[in-house]
Motif scaffolding. Structure first.
Motif, mmCIF file in Angstrom:
data_model
loop_
_atom_site.group_PDB
_atom_site.id
_atom_site.type_symbol
_atom_site.label_atom_id
_atom_site.label_comp_id
_atom_site.label_asym_id
_atom_site.label_seq_id
_atom_site.Cartn_x
_atom_site.Cartn_y
_atom_site.Cartn_z
ATOM 1 N N ILE A 6 1.284 4.820 0.980
ATOM 2 C CA ILE A 6 0.666 5.821 1.867
ATOM 3 C C ILE A 6 1.717 6.895 2.171
ATOM 4 O O ILE A 6 2.659 6.648 2.921
ATOM 5 N N SER B 15 -5.409 7.741 8.110
ATOM 6 C CA SER B 15 -6.588 7.156 7.467
ATOM 7 C C SER B 15 -6.163 6.083 6.465
ATOM 8 O O SER B 15 -6.833 5.055 6.327
ATOM 9 N N GLY B 16 -5.048 6.337 5.776
ATOM 10 C CA GLY B 16 -4.536 5.333 4.829
ATOM 11 C C GLY B 16 -4.220 4.020 5.551
ATOM 12 O O GLY B 16 -4.586 2.930 5.097
ATOM 13 N N TYR B 17 -3.564 4.123 6.705
ATOM 14 C CA TYR B 17 -3.254 2.916 7.499
ATOM 15 C C TYR B 17 -4.555 2.224 7.918
ATOM 16 O O TYR B 17 -4.691 1.010 7.823
ATOM 17 N N ALA C 51 0.878 -1.183 0.000
ATOM 18 C CA ALA C 51 0.000 0.000 0.000
ATOM 19 C C ALA C 51 0.908 1.223 0.000
ATOM 20 O O ALA C 51 1.863 1.299 0.781
ATOM 21 N N GLU D 249 -7.531 2.283 6.635
ATOM 22 C CA GLU D 249 -8.227 1.592 5.527
ATOM 23 C C GLU D 249 -7.604 0.229 5.283
ATOM 24 O O GLU D 249 -8.294 -0.780 5.142
ATOM 25 N N LYS E 162 -4.300 12.190 6.836
ATOM 26 C CA LYS E 162 -4.468 11.350 5.633
ATOM 27 C C LYS E 162 -3.625 10.087 5.761
ATOM 28 O O LYS E 162 -4.041 8.995 5.363
ATOM 29 N N THR E 163 -2.408 10.234 6.310
ATOM 30 C CA THR E 163 -1.550 9.054 6.464
ATOM 31 C C THR E 163 -2.223 8.046 7.393
ATOM 32 O O THR E 163 -2.309 6.855 7.090
#
Ligand SMILES: O=c1ccn([C@@H]2O[C@H](COP(=O)(O)OP(=O)(O)O[C@H]3O[C@H](CO)[C@@H](O)[C@H](O)[C@H]3O)[C@@H](O)[C@H]2O)c(=O)[nH]1
Ligand SMILES: O=P(O)(O)OC[C@H]1O[C@](O)(CO)[C@@H](O)[C@@H]1O
Length: 495
Positions: free
Chosen positions: A219, A449-451, A217, A453, A446-447
């Motif tokens: 991110i 939230s990326g994790y 992923a 998800e 945002k970082t």
């Protein structure tokens, strides 16, 4: 949900002590702290597992449990392992088992376990793989920096590999990294380049398939815009002005006090290539006439006098910088500034931005690079290495948001610097482009939230990674075969 962060190197504390003052205290700390706090703010229970250090040279890490003031849901849990004294990250490998046992004991006593684990750097990733065997909890691996590129950039040869290994312990790091990437549910990378270029290094062949989308992923990290923002003229900025001016008066020729500055702020690590910057600057008459060079240091009042006392790699880098400056006879052009925190660093960036300065990072290879993003967020136009993350963070393929240079060419470094120092229009253009690039794209929320998800998807669908744990110590001969014997390793080879 409860998420554990594994970072065995230590050094998380409410005061952010020693950030970048020592070569081991760097961007990884900033990254883990910011992502962990952003997750906690989003309501996740977060445990950062790190090392308990009881060392009069590095005080502040003695208590077993700690917290960040004002941040709910987050605990810093310090595990005792490898003795009490500070240990370089390269010396932690034999003690990772003890760290893992300490984490298990902690959860046993609390009668709970985390839902998911994120791991950081090869030592954290190795701990994640071992912990997965014990607790059955899956983990992500975030490398931050991989050993293969370090070997490349240190110029490993059959003649010097023993010497490099004595310092950096690649005979542990490379097999450990193979364990991390092959056992993690997902490998989290900061850029696509990290996935396709760094992970595809031949020393990792067989451990990971970079074409497999399920295993990666992308991110990107973020910038703390409460600290790094442009254009401020508040009271705090007066303190930094005083500090900067004191250093200027100590170091610079009086007639140069108002010149714009080229700022370098990285850790004193050879791969950051301060020396390339110093040489490029010293070798270009126009640059010498138009700008000063300003090197940020930490924990040193006067590097000109103190450098002989500084031990280890950091001392060697500083000594090399000072010797070069003196040999080239440019001492009155170069200034050292001692800063104590990210807040001071940001104030310093803003101060120099107002004076027409530029930020320079000429690292031989930069896996991602938080520092140039932070400088750009403060309104300093950036000249940065094109080797690694910056070529993705500062370019979208069509437009460049910084001046990207080849760090191995002193000529290119000097021309890149001159392009901004010599031309105010260009300076404005790159400053504006950098500011806009950072504004909406790079935030720690945002970082996080990326994790989350990735983690939620994995918890829902389950992870399907076969266990592949071998030992994490190989012989120097095997390391040499892996590194120099490109093409001679089969995918099925056990390391
Ligand atoms: O006086 C200072 C100077 C720097 N910093 C901070 O230290 C960090 C340095 O990070 P970075 O520029 O990313 O470099 P490294 O320390 O080398 O970090 C490693 O880990 C980072 C996070 O994954 C990656 O971006 C890098 O490429 C990787 O080399 C930044 O946040 C700075 O604000 C301070 O707190 N005080
Ligand atoms: O030079 P190396 O060993 O690749 O390490 C870089 C790593 O070291 C640190 O600076 C400190 O652990 C990290 O921030 C970064 O991830």
């Amino acid at each position: 949900m409860r998420i554990a962060f594994l970072n065995p190197q230590g050094n998380f504390d409410p005061e952010d002590r020693y950030w970048t003052e020592h070569p081991d205290f760097g961007g990884q700390l900033v990254y883990v702290k910011e992502v962990a706090q952003a997750m906690a703010r989003q309501g996740i229970k977060v445990d950062i597992f790190t090392r308990r250090i009881v060392d009069p040279d590095w005080p502040g890490f003695e208590s077993h449990i700690d917290y960040y003031p004002g941040v709910e849901n987050l605990r810093i849990i310090r595990i005792s392992f490898g003795g009490e004294k500070f240990l370089r990250k390269e010396d932690l490998w034999p003690h990772i088992d003890e760290y893992v046992n300490g984490i298990c004991k902690y959860y046993q006593e609390k009668n709970c376990k985390p839902d998911f684990i994120t791991t950081h750097y090869g030592d954290g990733g190795l701990a994640g793989a071992l912990l997965k065997e014990k607790l059955g909890v899956p983990f992500t691996f975030t490398a931050h920096s991989l050993g293969a590129q370090k070997l490349d950039k240190l110029g490993a040869t059959p003649e010097n590999i023993r010497e490099l290994n004595d310092i950096y312990h690649f005979t542990n790091r490379i097999p450990a990294e193979r364990i991390c990437m092959s056992n993690s549910a997902v490998n989290i990378v900061s850029t696509r380049m990290e996935r396709f270029k760094q992970y595809s290094h031949h020393v990792y062949r067989g451990a990971i398939d970079v074409e497999d989308d399920k295993r990666f992923a992308v991110i990107p990290p973020g910038v703390n815009t409460k600290i790094f923002y442009p254009d401020c003229a508040g009271k705090c900025e007066q303190n930094i002005e005083k500090k900067i001016k004191t250093s200027f008066h100590r170091d610079l020729n009086p007639e140069r006090l108002d010149f714009p500055c080229i700022i370098a702020s990285s850790r004193l690590d050879p791969k950051k290539n301060h020396i390339g910057l110093v040489r490029a600057y010293a070798g270009n008459q126009k640059l010498l006439e138009k700008a000063n060079l300003c090197i940020i240091v930490r924990g040193m009042e006067n590097p000109w006098q103190e450098y002989t006392r500084l031990e280890g790699v950091e001392g060697q880098v500083l000594a090399q910088i000072i010797r070069t400056i003196e040999k080239k006879g440019i001492r009155g052009n170069v200034c050292f500034i001692n800063l104590e925190s990210q807040k001071e660093l940001a104030e310093c960036y803003r101060y120099f931005a107002k004076k027409g300065g530029i930020f320079a990072l000429t690292a031989l290879y930069e896996p991602f690079g938080l520092a140039p993003l932070e400088a750009a967020a403060c309104g300093l136009p950036v000249v940065v290495t094109r080797n690694g993350g910056p070529s993705e963070s500062f370019s979208d393929g069509k437009q460049e948001f910084a001046v990207l240079i080849n760090p191995e060419s002193e000529k290119e470094i000097a021309e890149g610097l001159l392009r901004l120092i010599d031309n105010h229009k260009e300076w404005q253009k790159i400053r504006q482009a950098g500011l806009e690039r950072i504004k909406n794209r790079y935030t720690w929320d945002k970082t996080a939230s990326g994790y989350l998800e990735v983690i939620e998807r994995l918890l829902e669908n389950g992870e399907h990674v076969e266990r592949k744990i071998t030992g994490w110590e190989i012989s120097l001969k095997r390391l040499s075969e892996l590194y120099f014997g490109e093409g001679k390793i089969n995918d099925s080879d056990e390391v």
